[in-house]
Design an enzyme around this catalytic site. Structure first.
Site, mmCIF file in Angstrom:
data_model
loop_
_atom_site.group_PDB
_atom_site.id
_atom_site.type_symbol
_atom_site.label_atom_id
_atom_site.label_comp_id
_atom_site.label_asym_id
_atom_site.label_seq_id
_atom_site.Cartn_x
_atom_site.Cartn_y
_atom_site.Cartn_z
ATOM 1 N N GLU A 98 0.886 -0.811 -0.118
ATOM 2 C CA GLU A 98 0.379 -0.117 -0.038
ATOM 3 C C GLU A 98 0.702 0.991 -0.076
ATOM 4 O O GLU A 98 2.093 1.459 0.723
ATOM 5 C CB GLU A 98 -0.694 0.223 0.962
ATOM 6 N N CYS B 246 -6.500 0.877 2.614
ATOM 7 C CA CYS B 246 -7.709 2.400 2.580
ATOM 8 C C CYS B 246 -6.624 3.134 1.458
ATOM 9 O O CYS B 246 -7.778 4.034 1.645
ATOM 10 C CB CYS B 246 -7.238 3.121 4.082
ATOM 11 N N ASN C 236 -12.259 -1.951 1.248
ATOM 12 C CA ASN C 236 -10.924 -3.334 1.456
ATOM 13 C C ASN C 236 -11.543 -2.542 3.310
ATOM 14 O O ASN C 236 -12.994 -1.908 3.602
ATOM 15 C CB ASN C 236 -9.784 -2.280 1.458
ATOM 16 N N GLU C 237 -11.485 -3.642 4.266
ATOM 17 C CA GLU C 237 -11.993 -3.383 5.821
ATOM 18 C C GLU C 237 -13.747 -2.414 5.169
ATOM 19 O O GLU C 237 -14.021 -2.097 6.500
ATOM 20 C CB GLU C 237 -11.537 -2.495 6.319
HETATM 21 O O1 AHR Z 1 -1.750 -1.455 6.657
HETATM 22 C C1 AHR Z 1 -2.191 -0.360 7.416
HETATM 23 C C2 AHR Z 1 -3.689 -0.051 7.361
HETATM 24 O O2 AHR Z 1 -4.372 -0.572 8.171
HETATM 25 C C3 AHR Z 1 -4.870 -0.368 5.801
HETATM 26 O O3 AHR Z 1 -4.791 0.639 4.894
HETATM 27 C C4 AHR Z 1 -5.453 -0.921 6.215
HETATM 28 O O4 AHR Z 1 -6.242 -1.783 5.412
HETATM 29 C C5 AHR Z 1 -5.786 -1.140 7.704
HETATM 30 O O5 AHR Z 1 -6.662 -0.196 8.055
#
Ligand code: AHR
Length: 742
Positions: A26, A241, A363-364
């Site tokens: 990321e 994120c 994601n999440e």
């Molecule tokens: O890895 C850091 C963050 O943690 C990522 O962006 C997210 O998916 C999680 O909340």
């Protein structure tokens, strides 16, 4: 008590999952531009300081507010200068939003050199090496002819190389190769000229020619090689994120990340900086192909980050995101004579990218809003592209939705991981598969230390034992430039010219290099350490935290009358109260006649026990009694909960058999401060010689650094297993390989 591992090498528990160890990239902490993406110029397109569309800039506190009210740091506003660039010797520069290079470019730089120069300072300097070459290009225009001298110079002005570019007329690309005459980690790029007319620069770039696999617009070699050394099975990208964003404008869109880099729309990342999207979808797939690994693409499913004042997109925008995801798939997979296949071919890859294997929907994301969108995306995309493996970010199967794999994330302290090696032992074998897509020991090990690696390694032994269902994992995050840290710890720390792996990096390398062919039956008999947590008993009334007193350790009783006027009660106990660790707590939650005790550890959440409670009136009398690792909770004199905290096994282990090598592999973690003699008891005779690779150090806090990058690394020794016993060093992760004698 003797610690023993009883092993039946010929009894197959499950096959190994070839995809168990992957990596997750990321763009966080400047992991992209100036990191894995080998670009050396900061703010190469002059748009770093542009307030993200839809947001408002709050000059007084250097923040931006999203349309839904999320406030985020923004300390490089163009109202305060041009990020990363300076002018001297009479040169003047200003940003303009008029006549930019193309519609993707929000700003251009108007420069009057007047015999002076402008300088780009790179990411904490531009690192050059004697004899190495660097490719510079820029798009520029000038009414009158202007000779612009491009040079790499030291901070004190020593020139390492320079080239002249003659700029005249409308926007055109000007490029040159520069060869440094010296090593310098803090050089700068200078553009100088005697021209007194306005020269407009639309985009700039400086890349080493020596990138990973020699790709132009490629990856920084040392960092990419650190990744391939982990022998990952797959790469999850691009987030995290950043896929979600905190507004519809900051959400990730595939279509902004392909094509000529100067024509890609920039993207404000919610980790606090801008990306020019040079490291885009094509580059990620190219890296996967070059590294021989599978690709997992995570796409936005029509909502922003739920932890950041979420925006649930309307139908039209959901459809736009849906099309963006479909186009990404077609870009990878369609033949070159189709619309999206042709775009890929035009970008230099005529054949489909066969490495794309996994698609993650969001994601999440969780809850009803997610379920709706998940179903919308899954049903349609799966019907059109059944060949991919699909991943949900929540247990959508519990809502009756078709679900293949669920991505679970854990950020916690080492003890949480070590105490939960059995987390997946009772998984429904007919249920969904699990992908632990993000995990890291964070609390108490922000810089990455041995303790974190021990906790994670113990947890991974449990995952390896369950790899018939927990088929994939990836540590998170991957990279951190400490000059721009947004999250700690990260697997690899880098500056502009070097890098090091934290102990978890080496632990993962050991695990990935020693897979074996199948997991064999084994049991671990070990002593357990009781958890004796200490903390503060407090509760929340009318939004205010009320502290009752300290609790934990030896028997203690605390009680208080707490306010329940809103019919809801939350009591926290064993809250460490340390700054940044307010997620380390047990909560008693009472609502609608039900109560539960929830353990929050970092972002990980575990329901310890559930019960019934009666709340009447405006207050309730809560009593908490603790005794070592046990606690009892009474509400109005009635015992509601009684629990024993999970203890931590001194040793954790998993055994696999490498059929080709005829060897037994034992991964064994000793999380205590003492050496432990472990009895290795096998059904099949074992050689009395073993190779043992050990990761250990003087203290739990030990780690690596730029100064001592290899202070904590594995060491391999040949040892003798005497009378079936092996001495396992205190604080150690071990991979033991020994021959099976038949
Ligand atoms: O890895 C850091 C963050 O943690 C990522 O962006 C997210 O998916 C999680 O909340």
């Amino acid at each position: 008590m003797l610690q023993t591992i009883n092993i039946s090498p010929d009894k197959r528990l499950c096959d190994i999952s070839p995809a168990l160890y992957g990596i997750f990239f990321e763009d966080i902490s400047r992991a992209g531009d100036g990191g894995l993406y080998a670009e050396m110029l900061i703010n190469r397109a002059f748009d770093d300081g542009v307030t993200p569309e839809g947001c408002t800039y709050n000059a007084d506190c250097k923040t931006i507010t999203s349309p839904t009210g999320w406030i985020s740091g923004f300390n490089c506003s163009e109202t305060e200068g041009i990020h990363g660039w300076t002018a001297s010797g009479g040169a003047q520069m200003t940003l303009t939003d008029k006549d930019t290079l193309n519609k993707a470019r929000k700003r251009a730089l108007n420069v009057r050199f007047n015999g002076g120069n402008i300088v780009n300072h790179g990411f904490q300097g531009i690192p050059v090496k004697a004899g190495c070459t660097y490719r510079f290009y820029m798009f520029a225009r000038s009414g009158a002819a202007a000779d612009i001298n491009i040079s790499i110079v030291s901070e004190s002005g020593k020139i390492y190389d320079h080239q002249m570019l003659a700029v005249e007329g409308g926007y055109a690309k000007y490029e040159c190769l520069l060869e440094s005459s010296s090593d310098d980690g803090k050089a700068v790029l200078s553009l100088s000229s005697n021209s007194t007319d306005t020269v407009t620069i639309g985009f700039t770039s400086l890349f080493p020619t020596d990138t990973f696999m020699g790709r132009e617009n490629g990856l920084r070699k040392d960092l990419a090689e650190k990744l391939t050394a982990l022998k990952p099975a797959f790469l999850r990208f691009p987030g995290g994120c950043i896929v979600e964003g905190f507004s519809k404008e900051t959400a990730h869109r595939f279509e902004d990340t392909i094509g000529n880099v100067w024509e890609r729309r920039p993207h404000w990342l919610l980790w606090g900086y801008n990306t020019t999207n040079g490291l885009g979808y094509h580059e990620f797939l190219q890296f996967c192909e070059d590294a021989g690994i599978d690709a997992m693409y995570v796409f936005n499913c029509g909502m922003t980050c739920q932890a950041r004042c979420p925006d649930y997109f309307n139908d039209a925008l959901v459809e736009e995101m849906y099309n963006d995801a479909v186009h990404a798939i077609l870009y990878a997979a369609a033949p070159p004579d189709t619309e999206w296949g042709a775009k890929r071919a035009a970008n230099g890859h005529s054949e489909p990218f066969r490495c794309l294997k996994y698609l993650e929907i969001g994601n999440e994301n969780y809850g009803e809003e997610y379920n709706k969108r998940y179903k919308y995306f899954y049903d349609r995309i799966k019907a059109e592209f059944p060949q991919y493996a699909y991943i949900a970010t929540d247990h959508t199967e519990k809502s009756g939705l078709p679900t293949e794999t669920v991505d679970e994330h854990f950020y916690s302290d080492p003890i949480f991981f070590a105490a939960n090696t059995d987390m997946y032992d009772s998984l429904d074998r007919d249920g969904v598969d699990i992908y632990v897509g993000e995990y890291a020991a964070t609390i108490g090990c922000k810089k990455g230390n041995l303790y974190g690696a021990l906790g994670e390694a113990a947890f991974l032994t449990g995952i390896e034992r369950n790899q018939d269902k927990v088929k994939m994992t990836s540590y998170a995050p991957l990279f951190n430039n400490p000059a721009y840290t947004a999250w700690e710890p990260d697997l690899i720390s880098f500056n502009n010219h070097t890098s090091y792996g934290i102990p978890s990096y080496y632990m993962l390398k050991m695990f990935a290099e020693n897979r074996g062919s199948y997991v064999c039956e084994h049991t671990v008999i070990t002593e357990q350490q009781k958890r004796r947590e200490q903390g503060v008993f407090r509760y929340t009334a009318s939004g205010e935290k009320v502290t009752v007193g300290n609790i934990g350790g030896n028997r203690q009783s605390l009680s208080a009358d707490v306010d329940i006027t809103d019919g809801k009660l939350t009591v926290s106990f064993w809250d460490t109260c340390a700054e940044g660790e307010d997620q380390n707590r047990y909560d008693l939650v009472c609502e609608n006649g039900k109560s539960s005790v929830i353990h929050y550890n970092g972002w990980s959440k575990e329901v310890i026990c559930e019960g019934c409670c009666e709340l009447n009136g405006s207050s309730a009398h809560i009593e908490i009694d603790t005794d070592g690792d046990e606690f009892e909770i009474r509400i109005n004199g009635v015992l509601i909960h009684k629990a024993v905290l999970r203890s931590v096994p001194n040793i954790s282990a998993v055994c696999t058999v490498d059929e080709a090598a005829g060897e037994l592999i034992i991964k064994l973690v000793n999380i205590t401060e003492k050496d432990i003699a472990v009895n290795i008891n096998s059904d099949i005779q074992l050689s009395d010689k073993a190779s043992v690779t050990v990761l250990t150090a003087e203290s739990m806090e030990s780690g690596n650094s730029f100064e001592f990058p290899e202070a904590v690394v594995p060491v391999t020794n040949e040892v003798v297993i005497s009378n079936g016993k092996l001495n396992i060093a205190a604080r150690s992760v071990n991979v033991i390989r020994t021959a099976l004698i038949r």
